[in-house]
Design a protein around this motif. Structure first.
Motif, PDB file in Angstrom:
ATOM      1  N   GLU A  94       0.822  -1.205   0.000  1.00 41.20           N
ATOM      2  CA  GLU A  94       0.000   0.000   0.000  1.00 41.20           C
ATOM      3  C   GLU A  94       0.857   1.256   0.000  1.00 41.20           C
ATOM      4  N   HIS A  97       2.350   1.850  -3.483  1.00 39.90           N
ATOM      5  CA  HIS A  97       1.341   2.360  -4.421  1.00 39.90           C
ATOM      6  C   HIS A  97       1.035   3.830  -4.136  1.00 39.90           C
ATOM      7  N   THR A  98       0.967   4.179  -2.866  1.00 40.66           N
ATOM      8  CA  THR A  98       0.649   5.564  -2.503  1.00 40.66           C
ATOM      9  C   THR A  98       1.755   6.523  -2.932  1.00 40.66           C
ATOM     10  N   ALA A 100       3.772   6.133  -5.404  1.00 37.25           N
ATOM     11  CA  ALA A 100       3.677   6.257  -6.861  1.00 37.25           C
ATOM     12  C   ALA A 100       2.542   7.208  -7.245  1.00 37.25           C
ATOM     13  N   ASP A 101       1.426   7.125  -6.534  1.00 35.52           N
ATOM     14  CA  ASP A 101       0.302   8.031  -6.815  1.00 35.52           C
ATOM     15  C   ASP A 101       0.692   9.490  -6.576  1.00 35.52           C
ATOM     16  N   LEU A 102       1.521   9.709  -5.562  1.00 39.08           N
ATOM     17  CA  LEU A 102       1.895  11.083  -5.204  1.00 39.08           C
ATOM     18  C   LEU A 102       2.995  11.660  -6.090  1.00 39.08           C
ATOM     19  N   GLN A 106       2.283  11.801 -13.795  1.00 37.11           N
ATOM     20  CA  GLN A 106       0.841  11.603 -13.908  1.00 37.11           C
ATOM     21  C   GLN A 106       0.438  11.461 -15.365  1.00 37.11           C
ATOM     22  N   SER A 110      -5.098  14.601 -13.728  1.00 32.34           N
ATOM     23  CA  SER A 110      -5.020  14.050 -12.373  1.00 32.34           C
ATOM     24  C   SER A 110      -5.603  15.056 -11.399  1.00 32.34           C
ATOM     25  N   HIS A 114      -4.705  14.761  -3.220  1.00 32.91           N
ATOM     26  CA  HIS A 114      -4.713  13.310  -3.052  1.00 32.91           C
ATOM     27  C   HIS A 114      -4.969  12.992  -1.594  1.00 32.91           C
ATOM     28  N   ASP A 192       6.626   6.706 -15.033  1.00 33.32           N
ATOM     29  CA  ASP A 192       5.206   6.432 -14.831  1.00 33.32           C
ATOM     30  C   ASP A 192       5.057   5.548 -13.596  1.00 33.32           C
ATOM     31  N   LYS A 193       3.824   5.330 -13.173  1.00 31.59           N
ATOM     32  CA  LYS A 193       3.598   4.677 -11.878  1.00 31.59           C
ATOM     33  C   LYS A 193       4.186   3.270 -11.814  1.00 31.59           C
ATOM     34  N   GLU A 197       7.365   2.122  -9.350  1.00 31.11           N
ATOM     35  CA  GLU A 197       7.310   1.046  -8.357  1.00 31.11           C
ATOM     36  C   GLU A 197       8.404   0.016  -8.590  1.00 31.11           C
TER      37      GLU A 197
END
Length: 453
Positions: A94, A97-98, A100-102, A106, A110, A114, A192-193, A197
């Motif tokens: 988790e 993933h978070t 990467a989202d931040l 993007q 987006s 967040h 990219d995400k 990761e």
């Protein structure tokens, strides 16, 4: 520190020294309840939990620490804690993933904000006004257990009956993060995400001690480093020529070329680095082709920035002027035996060799070729012809497939030459360089160590 928090912390430390881990954990729990935003306390509590075999509890604390660092714009420290979490429990992704989202690049539209999950929000103050001016650094002592794990010492066994519901601090609140206020991170924010990761998973944590040599001048390198915490010195021989702190990258040339290290890097004090290996990046690029392009662009930008900052030709320029100059460089991909500069003719521009090798030679009056030291990745050439507005004093020709960055002659004349300091140094440079060239041409070929075209 609040007196009650200090009292519980001091008691916990005393109990730790006596080997009373459960009681120490209880004291740290009290301290965290009183100071939930204190990431050092949470790191210490997570460390004690792990030594007790309470891996779920440890992960919960480290997630909160990672969330606070991420919300505060300190991505590298957040990634370091994320690596700790993945070491404890690889299935707990988790946090990865978070992040990467931040921070990853993007795709498309987006949201401007967040929401951090509750598992990462407890250490983030609800009111920005209460945010500390300077967040505490990573507690390297608490993370020593992971250094031992990387050295082959197994982590403590999980407790047989851990109560996953007995968390120290729970919060239903989801912290809101304004993405526009998070600073981009070189390299990471261009991925990219999915690629982000994969790179995080493949990089290594490397603890360093004061006076430890990280890379040695002249040795072949196969990895790049990022300073997460601490300071390192860049050295030529015994001389310190630069110091780099948190967030600095070094050794990136090893990701794209086979050139030896150009300088040594020695830790100025204890710290933590990321090490990113070339082979692992190539493996990731096989599955995510965009990574190769990102690395190539990163290397180009870093090399060009270094040239603009360090070269005497550009040193008199302001930051804004150097930025404008940097935007004018053009990249060329050239096959072997391409003539880049020709003796007796005006140079086309100021050049930086990104990849490959070039031969340099002077043609004598009878047509004989006098070879001079070859150019390698990172070398510059063509500056004499531009500065003196005179023909080139030697020929430069590619020996292999080469990548070259060129600042065209017209842009050099328009953006660089008008600077008063550069004008004043041209006359001095003309005398020194031409005198050196004349002197070199009178010597034996074997003792021409420092010719500059």
């Amino acid at each position: 520190m609040d007196p009650q928090v200090r009292r519980h912390t001091e008691k916990a430390v005393e109990l730790l020294r006596g080997g009373k881990l459960p009681h120490a954990a209880a004291e740290f729990e009290h301290a965290v309840r009183l100071a939930p935003a204190d990431v050092t306390l949470r790191q210490r509590l997570g460390d004690v939990y792990l030594r007790l075999g309470l891996r779920t509890h440890a992960v919960q604390e480290f997630q909160q620490v990672a969330g606070r660092y991420a919300a505060d714009g300190q991505l590298l420290k957040a990634i370091a804690i994320c690596k700790v979490i993945l070491e404890i429990a690889p299935e707990r992704q988790e946090t990865l993933h978070t992040l990467a989202d931040l921070y990853a690049r993007q795709q498309g539209t987006s949201p401007a904000v967040h929401k951090l999950p509750p598992s990462m929000s407890a250490a983030v103050p609800p009111d920005e006004a209460t945010t500390e001016k300077e967040l505490q650094p990573l507690d390297l002592e608490s993370l020593a257990i992971f250094r031992e794990a990387l050295a082959g010492v197994a982590l403590p066994r999980p407790a047989p009956e851990e109560d996953e519901d007995a968390t120290v601090v729970r919060t239903p609140r989801m912290a809101t993060i304004d993405l526009s206020r998070l600073p981009p991170s070189p390299l990471f924010s261009a991925l990219d995400k999915q690629a982000f990761e994969e790179v995080v998973k493949k990089l290594d944590l490397r603890w360093v001690s004061a006076a430890e040599t990280v890379v040695r001048e002249g040795e072949q390198g196969d990895s790049m480093f990022v300073v997460v915490q601490g300071v390192v010195n860049v050295m030529h021989g015994d001389k310190v020529i630069a110091a780099m702190g948190e967030g600095a990258f070094f050794g990136e040339m090893a990701l794209v070329t086979d050139s030896p290290r150009l300088a040594s890097v020695v830790a100025a004090k204890d710290g933590l680095l990321f090490e990113i290996h070339r082979a692992r990046l190539e493996e990731i690029a096989g599955a995510h082709p965009s990574v190769g392009k990102v690395i190539a662009a990163f290397y180009q930008d870093r090399l060009l920035a270094n040239v603009l900052r360090a070269s005497p030709v550009f040193r008199p320029l302001s930051d804004a002027e150097r930025h404008r100059v940097g935007e004018k460089f053009v990249r060329h991909s050239l096959p072997p035996q391409t003539v880049l500069l020709e003796q007796g003719k005006p140079g086309a521009g100021f050049c930086v060799l990104l990849r490959g090798k070039c031969e340099v030679f002077h043609e004598g009056s009878k047509g004989e070729q006098l070879p001079l030291p070859q150019l390698k990745e990172g070398d510059i050439f063509g500056e004499i012809s531009l500065l003196l507005e005179s023909p080139c004093t030697a020929t430069v020709r590619t020996l292999s497939f080469c990548e070259v960055l060129e600042l065209p002659r017209d842009d050099f004349k328009r953006l660089v030459l008008p600077n008063p300091e550069i004008k004043s140094m041209v006359q001095k440079l003309m005398a020194e360089r031409l005198e050196r060239t004349a002197d070199l041409l009178d010597r034996e070929v074997a003792i021409l160590p420092d010719y500059i075209v």
